[in-house]
Design a protein around this motif. Structure first.
Motif, mmCIF file in Angstrom:
data_model
loop_
_atom_site.group_PDB
_atom_site.id
_atom_site.type_symbol
_atom_site.label_atom_id
_atom_site.label_comp_id
_atom_site.label_asym_id
_atom_site.label_seq_id
_atom_site.Cartn_x
_atom_site.Cartn_y
_atom_site.Cartn_z
ATOM 1 N N PRO A 60 0.828 -1.200 0.000
ATOM 2 C CA PRO A 60 0.000 0.000 0.000
ATOM 3 C C PRO A 60 0.866 1.255 0.000
ATOM 4 O O PRO A 60 1.961 1.276 0.557
ATOM 5 C CB PRO A 60 -0.798 -0.124 1.298
ATOM 6 N N VAL A 61 0.359 2.285 -0.625
ATOM 7 C CA VAL A 61 1.063 3.567 -0.698
ATOM 8 C C VAL A 61 0.469 4.479 0.366
ATOM 9 O O VAL A 61 -0.732 4.731 0.384
ATOM 10 C CB VAL A 61 0.902 4.203 -2.099
ATOM 11 N N TYR A 62 1.317 4.934 1.269
ATOM 12 C CA TYR A 62 0.868 5.815 2.332
ATOM 13 C C TYR A 62 1.301 7.234 2.014
ATOM 14 O O TYR A 62 2.443 7.481 1.683
ATOM 15 C CB TYR A 62 1.469 5.393 3.679
ATOM 16 N N LYS A 63 0.362 8.138 2.134
ATOM 17 C CA LYS A 63 0.688 9.548 1.948
ATOM 18 C C LYS A 63 1.019 10.133 3.308
ATOM 19 O O LYS A 63 0.275 9.968 4.258
ATOM 20 C CB LYS A 63 -0.492 10.298 1.342
ATOM 21 N N SER A 64 2.140 10.799 3.372
ATOM 22 C CA SER A 64 2.517 11.404 4.638
ATOM 23 C C SER A 64 1.771 12.729 4.793
ATOM 24 O O SER A 64 1.537 13.455 3.831
ATOM 25 C CB SER A 64 4.024 11.643 4.700
ATOM 26 N N LYS A 65 1.404 13.004 6.011
ATOM 27 C CA LYS A 65 0.714 14.250 6.297
ATOM 28 C C LYS A 65 1.718 15.389 6.198
ATOM 29 O O LYS A 65 2.855 15.263 6.636
ATOM 30 C CB LYS A 65 0.116 14.223 7.691
#
Length: 142
Positions: A60-65
């Motif tokens: 999964p690709v996590y977007k950083s805040k």
């Protein structure tokens, strides 16, 4: 029951059905071609399912805040307040170098408040305190 288990059972049933159709009936002229077609279609379905399952298991690709930007505050450090005696009286101002070292938002100070004052010890640069107060700035601590 899990979806993957149900899909696996369904694929196995279609595969077995395709193979049993090819072997169950006696050899006829048109039936042999149908069995080959069903066997090939079943093989394509199984290969396609394996590929789609492999793609589903990709990392999964996590977007950083985004990092929160520091909030701009109009509270000026009290230790930067300077009082100078000049030839025409006393001047209260915030020292330029002190603000650069102790106040993170010097780029947000109004340019109209910048001033230079000639004292007995030479020229001093800073911001007029009265002008800063008129623009909403205040001294946080003394």
């Amino acid at each position: 029951m899990s979806r993957t288990f149900i899909k696996t059972v369904l694929i196995a049933a279609v595969t077995v059905t395709g193979i049993s159709l090819a072997t169950a009936s006696p050899a006829k002229a048109g039936n042999d071609d149908l069995a080959k077609f069903l066997f090939g279609a079943t093989a394509l379905i199984i290969i396609g399912k394996a590929i789609s399952d492999n793609e589903a298991k990709a990392a999964p690709v996590y977007k950083s805040k985004p990092k929160p930007r520091p909030r701009f505050t109009k509270a000026l450090p009290g230790k930067c307040l300077r009082r100078y005696n000049t030839w025409d009286g006393r001047v209260r101002m915030m020292g330029n170098r002190c603000l650069e070292n102790n106040y993170r938002f010097t780029h947000r100070l109004p340019n109209s408040c910048r001033t230079r004052v000639r004292t007995d010890n030479g020229m001093r640069r800073g911001y007029q305190m009265r002008c800063l107060r008129n623009n909403g700035f205040y001294i946080a601590n003394r």
